[in-house]
Design a protein around this motif. Sequence first.
Motif, PDB file in Angstrom:
ATOM      1  N   ILE A 258      -3.247   2.750   4.581  1.00  0.00           N
ATOM      2  CA  ILE A 258      -3.983   3.635   3.675  1.00  0.00           C
ATOM      3  C   ILE A 258      -3.938   5.069   4.192  1.00  0.00           C
ATOM      4  O   ILE A 258      -3.698   6.009   3.428  1.00  0.00           O
ATOM      5  CB  ILE A 258      -5.435   3.151   3.488  1.00  0.00           C
TER       6      ILE A 258
ATOM      7  N   ARG B 140      -4.316  -2.459   7.261  1.00  0.00           N
ATOM      8  CA  ARG B 140      -4.806  -1.857   6.017  1.00  0.00           C
ATOM      9  C   ARG B 140      -5.222  -0.404   6.236  1.00  0.00           C
ATOM     10  O   ARG B 140      -4.840   0.490   5.480  1.00  0.00           O
ATOM     11  CB  ARG B 140      -5.987  -2.656   5.459  1.00  0.00           C
TER      12      ARG B 140
ATOM     13  N   CYS C 196      -5.905  -5.904  -1.101  1.00  0.00           N
ATOM     14  CA  CYS C 196      -5.705  -4.794  -2.049  1.00  0.00           C
ATOM     15  C   CYS C 196      -4.650  -5.098  -3.099  1.00  0.00           C
ATOM     16  O   CYS C 196      -3.878  -4.234  -3.493  1.00  0.00           O
ATOM     17  CB  CYS C 196      -5.327  -3.506  -1.309  1.00  0.00           C
TER      18      CYS C 196
ATOM     19  N   SER D 260     -10.367  -0.825  -5.508  1.00  0.00           N
ATOM     20  CA  SER D 260     -10.576  -2.053  -4.741  1.00  0.00           C
ATOM     21  C   SER D 260     -11.325  -1.772  -3.451  1.00  0.00           C
ATOM     22  O   SER D 260     -12.120  -2.584  -3.004  1.00  0.00           O
ATOM     23  CB  SER D 260      -9.256  -2.757  -4.460  1.00  0.00           C
ATOM     24  N   LEU D 261     -11.075  -0.630  -2.833  1.00  0.00           N
ATOM     25  CA  LEU D 261     -11.748  -0.325  -1.577  1.00  0.00           C
ATOM     26  C   LEU D 261     -13.107   0.324  -1.797  1.00  0.00           C
ATOM     27  O   LEU D 261     -14.070   0.017  -1.107  1.00  0.00           O
ATOM     28  CB  LEU D 261     -10.860   0.598  -0.729  1.00  0.00           C
TER      29      LEU D 261
ATOM     30  N   LEU E 190      -5.806   1.124  -5.796  1.00  0.00           N
ATOM     31  CA  LEU E 190      -6.176   1.059  -4.389  1.00  0.00           C
ATOM     32  C   LEU E 190      -7.575   1.606  -4.171  1.00  0.00           C
ATOM     33  O   LEU E 190      -8.380   1.016  -3.475  1.00  0.00           O
ATOM     34  CB  LEU E 190      -5.156   1.840  -3.565  1.00  0.00           C
TER      35      LEU E 190
ATOM     36  N   ARG F 261      -8.190  -9.213  -3.881  1.00  0.00           N
ATOM     37  CA  ARG F 261      -8.585  -7.893  -4.367  1.00  0.00           C
ATOM     38  C   ARG F 261      -9.116  -6.994  -3.259  1.00  0.00           C
ATOM     39  O   ARG F 261      -8.697  -5.849  -3.108  1.00  0.00           O
ATOM     40  CB  ARG F 261      -9.652  -8.039  -5.464  1.00  0.00           C
ATOM     41  N   TYR F 262     -10.055  -7.500  -2.461  1.00  0.00           N
ATOM     42  CA  TYR F 262     -10.755  -6.644  -1.523  1.00  0.00           C
ATOM     43  C   TYR F 262     -10.221  -6.692  -0.105  1.00  0.00           C
ATOM     44  O   TYR F 262     -10.523  -5.810   0.691  1.00  0.00           O
ATOM     45  CB  TYR F 262     -12.245  -6.964  -1.527  1.00  0.00           C
TER      46      TYR F 262
ATOM     47  N   ILE G 233       0.823  -1.209   0.000  1.00  0.00           N
ATOM     48  CA  ILE G 233       0.000   0.000   0.000  1.00  0.00           C
ATOM     49  C   ILE G 233       0.860   1.263   0.000  1.00  0.00           C
ATOM     50  O   ILE G 233       0.638   2.166  -0.795  1.00  0.00           O
ATOM     51  CB  ILE G 233      -0.973  -0.001   1.205  1.00  0.00           C
TER      52      ILE G 233
END
Length: 193
Positions: free
Chosen positions: A87, A83, A155, A106-107, A103, A151-152, A44
């Motif tokens: 972020i 996470r 990320c 995905s979020l 990023l 993915r979720y 990230i």
Amino acid sequence: MKHSGNTHLSDEEIIALYEQRDERAIRETDAKYRRRLLSIARGIVHDALDAEECLNDTYVRTWNSIPPAQPSSLQAFLISIMRRTAINRYKAAKRQKRVPAELVSSLSDLDTMLSDGDAFYSEQQARELGEVLSDFVNTLSDRRTYIFMSRYYLCRPIAEIADKLGCSQSTVNKEIAAIKQELWQLLESEGYL
């Protein structure tokens, strides 16, 4: 609760240390989860120093959260904190620049699916939603579970997921679209939309 070599305490034993306010909890957490948490942070923030700071912040937040929090999965609890921490650090470091589309997408995909921006979930509602999502993931094939979690939850970029699966990015995107459609229908039927 002693361990030697590569044998780690169980999550339950580590959580018990947190509940007893025993500082060994952080050492045991670090011994067991350091590599995984740093990997998530690096993915990230893209900076080793920032990733280390995220790790330290994650340990402090975990220490301050347990108790009263009683996570059913220490690993999921730690990853969730990491996470958010990573972020936030990334956004702070890049205030003048945009957060990468990889990023954000995905979020935000899940955020927009789950809320209209004004919704506030109580702890009980969040727990129930977590159970719905967990049950949903358990219905997916191994491949789709890997795609969804990568993915979720972690990320990971589409290209990385496609490379791991040995398929095209287009294929992964199609599977993500199908998974999101199934999830949308489930959440709608459960009254979350």
